[in-house]
Design a protein around this motif. Structure first.
Motif, mmCIF file in Angstrom:
data_model
loop_
_atom_site.group_PDB
_atom_site.id
_atom_site.type_symbol
_atom_site.label_atom_id
_atom_site.label_comp_id
_atom_site.label_asym_id
_atom_site.label_seq_id
_atom_site.Cartn_x
_atom_site.Cartn_y
_atom_site.Cartn_z
ATOM 1 N N GLU A 151 33.636 57.251 44.818
ATOM 2 C CA GLU A 151 32.752 56.003 45.025
ATOM 3 C C GLU A 151 32.544 55.078 43.946
ATOM 4 O O GLU A 151 32.558 53.845 44.046
ATOM 5 C CB GLU A 151 31.380 56.400 45.828
ATOM 6 N N ASP A 152 32.510 55.870 42.541
ATOM 7 C CA ASP A 152 32.289 54.920 41.514
ATOM 8 C C ASP A 152 33.761 54.179 40.784
ATOM 9 O O ASP A 152 33.691 54.053 39.810
ATOM 10 C CB ASP A 152 31.351 55.389 40.397
ATOM 11 N N PHE A 153 34.691 54.559 41.432
ATOM 12 C CA PHE A 153 35.988 54.233 41.038
ATOM 13 C C PHE A 153 36.557 53.043 41.853
ATOM 14 O O PHE A 153 36.410 52.945 43.040
ATOM 15 C CB PHE A 153 37.089 55.298 41.146
ATOM 16 N N GLU A 154 37.354 52.101 41.378
ATOM 17 C CA GLU A 154 37.927 50.863 41.848
ATOM 18 C C GLU A 154 39.345 50.803 41.149
ATOM 19 O O GLU A 154 39.570 50.373 39.830
ATOM 20 C CB GLU A 154 37.468 49.827 41.632
ATOM 21 N N ILE A 155 40.441 50.850 42.194
ATOM 22 C CA ILE A 155 41.799 50.713 41.572
ATOM 23 C C ILE A 155 41.888 49.376 41.607
ATOM 24 O O ILE A 155 42.287 48.818 43.006
ATOM 25 C CB ILE A 155 42.817 51.678 42.338
ATOM 26 N N LEU A 156 42.363 48.473 40.850
ATOM 27 C CA LEU A 156 42.687 47.206 40.509
ATOM 28 C C LEU A 156 44.112 46.967 41.419
ATOM 29 O O LEU A 156 44.380 45.854 41.988
ATOM 30 C CB LEU A 156 42.443 46.445 39.532
ATOM 31 N N PHE A 157 45.208 47.812 40.822
ATOM 32 C CA PHE A 157 46.398 47.674 41.054
ATOM 33 C C PHE A 157 47.321 48.899 40.620
ATOM 34 O O PHE A 157 46.608 49.535 39.721
ATOM 35 C CB PHE A 157 47.194 46.216 40.713
ATOM 36 N N ASP A 158 48.434 48.917 41.250
ATOM 37 C CA ASP A 158 49.429 49.964 40.401
ATOM 38 C C ASP A 158 50.716 49.502 40.224
ATOM 39 O O ASP A 158 51.098 48.294 40.930
ATOM 40 C CB ASP A 158 49.238 51.471 41.552
ATOM 41 N N ALA A 159 51.268 49.889 39.231
ATOM 42 C CA ALA A 159 52.725 49.562 38.868
ATOM 43 C C ALA A 159 53.609 50.806 38.739
ATOM 44 O O ALA A 159 53.502 51.819 38.812
ATOM 45 C CB ALA A 159 52.393 49.063 37.450
ATOM 46 N N ALA A 160 54.940 50.205 39.075
ATOM 47 C CA ALA A 160 56.026 50.864 39.468
ATOM 48 C C ALA A 160 56.629 51.170 37.957
ATOM 49 O O ALA A 160 57.459 52.342 37.993
ATOM 50 C CB ALA A 160 57.103 50.341 40.444
ATOM 51 N N ASP A 161 56.327 50.568 36.951
ATOM 52 C CA ASP A 161 56.926 50.987 35.636
ATOM 53 C C ASP A 161 56.172 50.205 34.743
ATOM 54 O O ASP A 161 55.344 49.384 34.832
ATOM 55 C CB ASP A 161 58.522 50.663 35.650
ATOM 56 N N GLY A 162 56.597 50.218 33.389
ATOM 57 C CA GLY A 162 55.815 49.621 32.230
ATOM 58 C C GLY A 162 55.945 48.103 32.388
ATOM 59 O O GLY A 162 55.215 47.353 32.061
ATOM 60 N N LYS A 163 57.327 47.660 32.522
ATOM 61 C CA LYS A 163 57.371 46.204 32.655
ATOM 62 C C LYS A 163 56.507 45.502 33.682
ATOM 63 O O LYS A 163 55.862 44.531 33.430
ATOM 64 C CB LYS A 163 59.005 46.057 32.948
ATOM 65 N N ASP A 164 56.358 46.262 34.897
ATOM 66 C CA ASP A 164 55.873 45.752 36.267
ATOM 67 C C ASP A 164 54.075 45.948 35.742
ATOM 68 O O ASP A 164 53.406 44.992 36.028
ATOM 69 C CB ASP A 164 55.952 46.781 37.250
ATOM 70 N N LEU A 165 53.893 46.949 34.979
ATOM 71 C CA LEU A 165 52.395 46.998 34.474
ATOM 72 C C LEU A 165 52.068 45.709 33.478
ATOM 73 O O LEU A 165 50.960 45.097 33.855
ATOM 74 C CB LEU A 165 52.309 48.451 33.661
ATOM 75 N N MET A 166 53.016 45.515 32.710
ATOM 76 C CA MET A 166 52.644 44.325 31.772
ATOM 77 C C MET A 166 52.597 43.145 32.385
ATOM 78 O O MET A 166 51.859 42.099 31.939
ATOM 79 C CB MET A 166 53.487 44.402 30.466
ATOM 80 N N THR A 167 53.502 42.832 33.208
ATOM 81 C CA THR A 167 53.460 41.597 34.108
ATOM 82 C C THR A 167 52.265 41.386 34.922
ATOM 83 O O THR A 167 51.565 40.293 34.991
ATOM 84 C CB THR A 167 54.556 41.682 35.096
ATOM 85 N N GLN A 168 51.831 42.540 35.440
ATOM 86 C CA GLN A 168 50.529 42.587 36.452
ATOM 87 C C GLN A 168 49.267 42.258 35.387
ATOM 88 O O GLN A 168 48.255 41.505 35.860
ATOM 89 C CB GLN A 168 50.419 43.874 37.187
ATOM 90 N N LEU A 169 49.338 43.075 34.216
ATOM 91 C CA LEU A 169 48.187 42.751 33.423
ATOM 92 C C LEU A 169 47.955 41.227 32.803
ATOM 93 O O LEU A 169 46.945 40.579 32.860
ATOM 94 C CB LEU A 169 48.361 43.569 32.233
ATOM 95 N N LYS A 170 49.143 40.614 32.652
ATOM 96 C CA LYS A 170 49.384 39.299 32.132
ATOM 97 C C LYS A 170 48.691 38.245 33.471
ATOM 98 O O LYS A 170 47.872 37.347 33.027
ATOM 99 C CB LYS A 170 50.589 38.942 31.786
ATOM 100 N N ALA A 171 48.864 38.744 34.539
ATOM 101 C CA ALA A 171 48.538 37.801 35.725
ATOM 102 C C ALA A 171 47.043 38.298 36.178
ATOM 103 O O ALA A 171 46.528 37.391 37.045
ATOM 104 C CB ALA A 171 49.563 37.871 36.736
ATOM 105 N N ALA A 172 46.523 39.194 35.535
ATOM 106 C CA ALA A 172 45.366 39.618 36.456
ATOM 107 C C ALA A 172 44.155 38.791 35.983
ATOM 108 O O ALA A 172 44.035 38.396 34.870
ATOM 109 C CB ALA A 172 45.195 41.219 35.754
ATOM 110 N N LYS A 173 43.100 38.475 36.713
ATOM 111 C CA LYS A 173 42.050 37.850 36.437
ATOM 112 C C LYS A 173 41.011 38.547 35.693
ATOM 113 O O LYS A 173 40.037 38.085 35.024
ATOM 114 C CB LYS A 173 41.502 37.125 38.000
ATOM 115 N N THR A 174 41.135 40.018 36.367
ATOM 116 C CA THR A 174 39.876 40.997 35.519
ATOM 117 C C THR A 174 40.837 41.999 34.989
ATOM 118 O O THR A 174 41.642 42.684 35.753
ATOM 119 C CB THR A 174 39.254 41.530 36.751
ATOM 120 N N LEU A 175 40.828 42.259 33.759
ATOM 121 C CA LEU A 175 41.291 43.512 32.994
ATOM 122 C C LEU A 175 40.596 44.784 33.485
ATOM 123 O O LEU A 175 39.440 44.788 33.622
ATOM 124 C CB LEU A 175 41.393 43.374 31.691
ATOM 125 N N PRO A 176 41.424 45.814 33.676
ATOM 126 C CA PRO A 176 40.760 47.140 33.898
ATOM 127 C C PRO A 176 40.026 47.936 32.758
ATOM 128 O O PRO A 176 40.433 47.699 31.516
ATOM 129 C CB PRO A 176 42.060 48.015 34.198
#
Length: 224
Positions: free
Chosen positions: A28-53
């Motif tokens: 209940e106290d966890f929230e997954i903001l998104f998931d990524a298929a690889d490192g490049k995808d992760l960095m791309t999504q972090l750059k576009a994220a309005k809220t950082l995890p």
């Protein structure tokens, strides 16, 4: 404002990634903001994220951009994000290397869901989590490997209060718990912690733990 622990997951194995997500979303106290298929995808999504995890759980072995390089980039670009390294290879060299570049916890892929949840909660609360085996790896590596804490300061340069705060950090107490134990304010604890980071040149709270072990400030025992 949500009090949930926010996180993202990065793993190139889709079935494993989705399974991990299914387990974590039950909390209940966890929230997954998104998931990524690889490192490049992760960095791309972090750059576009309005809220950082708060926490990023990343596999080490991924195509495009592996977890080691990702951890280095995250530490440089998003230092407020805590990285938990995830891998099938739970060996001393891998652990020591990940700690040296800023990972605050380490999980083997065959870890139990219970341990994964505990590790995430400990990292969210204290800024790091090293179990007994990881601490043993650090101890073993002290004389053979430099784990990234190169201080220009002698350990005697630390004040008595700073040593007390450092010892309690190693016991994985929170800022408020340290404040209560030492009868000082949380803000004062934060001040001492910031001084410790400056003096030891540690990258984060996890680095302070490594520094304390390397310099014999804390005694490595099952209690830690």
């Amino acid at each position: 404002m949500s009090d949930k622990i926010t996180m993202v997951l990065a793993d190139d194995e889709q079935l494993f990634r989705q399974g991990m997500r299914a387990i974590l979303t039950r909390e209940e106290d966890f929230e997954i903001l998104f998931d990524a298929a690889d490192g490049k995808d992760l960095m791309t999504q972090l750059k576009a994220a309005k809220t950082l995890p708060q926490i990023i759980i990343t596999d080490l072995k991924m195509p495009e951009l592996d977890g080691v390089e990702v951890t280095k980039l995250i530490h440089k670009k998003y230092p407020e994000c805590k990285v938990i390294a995830l891998t099938s290879y739970f060996s001393k060299p891998f652990v020591i290397n990940m700690i040296s570049i800023g990972a605050v916890a380490y999980l083997a892929k065959n870890s139990s869901p219970k341990l994964m949840v505990k590790t995430i909660k400990e990292v969210a609360k204290n800024g790091f989590y090293y179990d007994e085996q990881v601490l043993q790896f650090i101890k073993d590596g002290v004389h053979n490997t430099k784990v990234g804490i190169k201080s220009r300061f002698d350990k005697n340069n630390l004040s008595t209060r700073e040593r007390e705060v450092l010892e309690l950090i190693c016991e994985q107490l929170t800022t408020n718990e340290i404040a209560d134990k030492l009868y000082i304010s949380p803000r004062t604890v934060e001040g001492h912690r910031n001084n410790l980071l400056l003096k030891t040149e540690a990258k984060n709270i996890a680095g302070l733990v490594v520094y304390a072990i390397e310099n014999g400030i804390v005694d490595l025992s099952p209690n830690y």
